[in-house]
Design a protein around this motif. Structure first.
Motif, PDB file in Angstrom:
ATOM      1  N   PRO A 116     -15.538 -10.671  42.702  1.00  0.00           N
ATOM      2  CA  PRO A 116     -16.621 -10.205  43.577  1.00  0.00           C
ATOM      3  C   PRO A 116     -17.809  -9.735  42.732  1.00  0.00           C
ATOM      4  O   PRO A 116     -17.663  -9.466  41.530  1.00  0.00           O
ATOM      5  CB  PRO A 116     -15.986  -9.032  44.334  1.00  0.00           C
ATOM      6  N   GLU A 117     -18.966  -9.633  43.359  1.00  0.00           N
ATOM      7  CA  GLU A 117     -20.147  -9.161  42.629  1.00  0.00           C
ATOM      8  C   GLU A 117     -19.926  -7.771  42.069  1.00  0.00           C
ATOM      9  O   GLU A 117     -20.354  -7.466  40.944  1.00  0.00           O
ATOM     10  CB  GLU A 117     -21.373  -9.180  43.542  1.00  0.00           C
ATOM     11  N   ARG A 118     -19.282  -6.921  42.831  1.00  0.00           N
ATOM     12  CA  ARG A 118     -18.938  -5.573  42.374  1.00  0.00           C
ATOM     13  C   ARG A 118     -17.491  -5.305  42.747  1.00  0.00           C
ATOM     14  O   ARG A 118     -17.043  -5.698  43.819  1.00  0.00           O
ATOM     15  CB  ARG A 118     -19.841  -4.520  43.023  1.00  0.00           C
ATOM     16  N   GLU A 119     -16.764  -4.634  41.868  1.00  0.00           N
ATOM     17  CA  GLU A 119     -15.351  -4.325  42.097  1.00  0.00           C
ATOM     18  C   GLU A 119     -15.120  -2.827  42.052  1.00  0.00           C
ATOM     19  O   GLU A 119     -15.783  -2.100  41.295  1.00  0.00           O
ATOM     20  CB  GLU A 119     -14.478  -4.978  41.029  1.00  0.00           C
ATOM     21  N   HIS A 120     -14.158  -2.389  42.834  1.00  0.00           N
ATOM     22  CA  HIS A 120     -13.679  -1.011  42.716  1.00  0.00           C
ATOM     23  C   HIS A 120     -12.564  -0.988  41.682  1.00  0.00           C
ATOM     24  O   HIS A 120     -11.705  -1.880  41.677  1.00  0.00           O
ATOM     25  CB  HIS A 120     -13.167  -0.511  44.063  1.00  0.00           C
ATOM     26  N   PRO A 121     -12.543   0.002  40.788  1.00  0.00           N
ATOM     27  CA  PRO A 121     -11.509   0.018  39.744  1.00  0.00           C
ATOM     28  C   PRO A 121     -10.084   0.092  40.279  1.00  0.00           C
ATOM     29  O   PRO A 121      -9.145  -0.300  39.580  1.00  0.00           O
ATOM     30  CB  PRO A 121     -11.854   1.262  38.909  1.00  0.00           C
ATOM     31  N   ARG A 122      -9.928   0.535  41.521  1.00  0.00           N
ATOM     32  CA  ARG A 122      -8.585   0.588  42.113  1.00  0.00           C
ATOM     33  C   ARG A 122      -8.233  -0.684  42.861  1.00  0.00           C
ATOM     34  O   ARG A 122      -7.102  -0.830  43.324  1.00  0.00           O
ATOM     35  CB  ARG A 122      -8.484   1.787  43.067  1.00  0.00           C
ATOM     36  N   ARG A 123      -9.185  -1.588  43.000  1.00  0.00           N
ATOM     37  CA  ARG A 123      -8.951  -2.830  43.748  1.00  0.00           C
ATOM     38  C   ARG A 123      -9.533  -4.017  42.965  1.00  0.00           C
ATOM     39  O   ARG A 123     -10.365  -4.751  43.458  1.00  0.00           O
ATOM     40  CB  ARG A 123      -9.585  -2.742  45.137  1.00  0.00           C
ATOM     41  N   LEU A 124      -9.066  -4.164  41.739  1.00  0.00           N
ATOM     42  CA  LEU A 124      -9.540  -5.260  40.903  1.00  0.00           C
ATOM     43  C   LEU A 124      -8.962  -6.584  41.395  1.00  0.00           C
ATOM     44  O   LEU A 124      -7.826  -6.644  41.873  1.00  0.00           O
ATOM     45  CB  LEU A 124      -9.136  -5.025  39.448  1.00  0.00           C
ATOM     46  N   VAL A 125      -9.737  -7.631  41.276  1.00  0.00           N
ATOM     47  CA  VAL A 125      -9.280  -8.963  41.654  1.00  0.00           C
ATOM     48  C   VAL A 125      -8.788  -9.680  40.402  1.00  0.00           C
ATOM     49  O   VAL A 125      -9.558  -9.929  39.473  1.00  0.00           O
ATOM     50  CB  VAL A 125     -10.416  -9.768  42.328  1.00  0.00           C
ATOM     51  N   ALA A 126      -7.504  -9.994  40.384  1.00  0.00           N
ATOM     52  CA  ALA A 126      -6.896 -10.701  39.254  1.00  0.00           C
ATOM     53  C   ALA A 126      -6.465 -12.103  39.634  1.00  0.00           C
ATOM     54  O   ALA A 126      -5.861 -12.810  38.828  1.00  0.00           O
ATOM     55  CB  ALA A 126      -5.697  -9.905  38.729  1.00  0.00           C
ATOM     56  N   GLY A 127      -6.735 -12.503  40.880  1.00  0.00           N
ATOM     57  CA  GLY A 127      -6.340 -13.832  41.318  1.00  0.00           C
ATOM     58  C   GLY A 127      -4.827 -13.996  41.307  1.00  0.00           C
ATOM     59  O   GLY A 127      -4.080 -13.083  41.691  1.00  0.00           O
ATOM     60  N   PHE A 128      -4.373 -15.142  40.832  1.00  0.00           N
ATOM     61  CA  PHE A 128      -2.942 -15.428  40.838  1.00  0.00           C
ATOM     62  C   PHE A 128      -2.187 -14.660  39.758  1.00  0.00           C
ATOM     63  O   PHE A 128      -0.962 -14.723  39.690  1.00  0.00           O
ATOM     64  CB  PHE A 128      -2.707 -16.931  40.709  1.00  0.00           C
ATOM     65  N   ALA A 129      -2.913 -13.907  38.931  1.00  0.00           N
ATOM     66  CA  ALA A 129      -2.273 -13.036  37.945  1.00  0.00           C
ATOM     67  C   ALA A 129      -2.009 -11.642  38.509  1.00  0.00           C
ATOM     68  O   ALA A 129      -1.444 -10.793  37.814  1.00  0.00           O
ATOM     69  CB  ALA A 129      -3.141 -12.931  36.696  1.00  0.00           C
TER      70      ALA A 129
END
Length: 247
Positions: A100-113
């Motif tokens: 995402p353009e901005r991420e929350h440190p508690r809700r990071l996007v790691a995809g299939f990882a």
């Protein structure tokens, strides 16, 4: 990496509708308490497009309708109720996921990882796997779609569901999502639109006014629901049989 399947006319229509929805989402603005908005139609488009190419190839007798992305499901994989193992191993979908353009440190996007499991998605796809065996058998007559493609986070990283937005923000959001749901129904021509949870049921009732498709509702598999924690699969199966959706 899975091979990209050839695209059908139905898949093309679903993809075009999703692109229009993505563009509509980009024009919306949201204020406090929402601090961050994740749009997996943008950063996780590759697996979602693959989902539509692979499983949205023809009309469906039953469309299951969810609410919006979960933090460890569609927000990670781009697939509705997209629990990692279910998407990768049962649906046989895996593709690059951005950020995402901005991420929350508690809700990071790691995809299939992503190491977390989306309980709702795990329960939903396990029900279908247990009843139909293969994804091919399930998707012959069924598909799972979401009403809203956006995930809303407050300042603490907590998920905020679309029904909790201010009225002015909901009006613009729901208008675009209603239009997309109309497109799904027109393209897939389902006999049944089965809402997963109360929110999806309310939106389906607003969109479908002529009795076609027939509307149904099952309990949402979220662990936040005490009833869903008491053998949700068996309860949902009884509900679907009671409606006449399943035999």
């Amino acid at each position: 990496m899975r091979q990209t399947p050839d695209i059908s006319k139905t898949s093309q229509q679903l993809i075009r509708a999703a692109r229009r929805l993505d563009q509509a989402m980009g024009r919306l603005k949201f204020g406090p308490p929402v601090q961050l908005v994740y749009n997996p139609l943008r950063y996780a488009w590759a697996p979602y497009e693959l989902y539509l190419r692979k499983y949205g190839t023809a009309r469906k007798r039953i469309v299951f309708l969810g609410m919006n992305p979960g933090p460890f499901g569609m927000a990670q994989t781009g697939v509705p109720f997209g629990e990692i193992e279910a998407v990768r191993d049962w649906l046989q979908i895996e593709a690059p996921v951005g950020k995402p353009e901005r991420e929350h440190p508690r809700r990071l996007v790691a995809g299939f990882a992503c190491a977390r499991s989306e309980v709702s998605g795990k329960r939903l796809w396990a029900l279908f796997a247990g009843r139909f065996g293969s994804a091919k058998n399930f998707f012959r007559e069924h598909i799972v779609m979401n009403y809203c493609p956006l995930s809303f986070l407050d300042g603490t990283g907590r998920n905020r569901t679309p029904d909790k937005l201010p009225a002015s923000e909901k009006a613009a959001l729901f208008a675009a999502c209603d239009e997309h749901l109309h497109s799904i129904i027109e393209t897939l021509e389902p006999e049944w639109l089965v809402a997963i949870g109360d929110f999806a049921a309310r939106r389906a009732e607003r969109v479908v006014s002529n009795g076609a498709p027939k509307l149904g509702r099952i309990l949402h598999p979220s662990p936040a629901s005490p009833a869903a924690n008491r053998n949700w699969a068996a309860l949902a199966t009884r509900q679907l049989i009671g409606l006449g959706v399943w035999d």
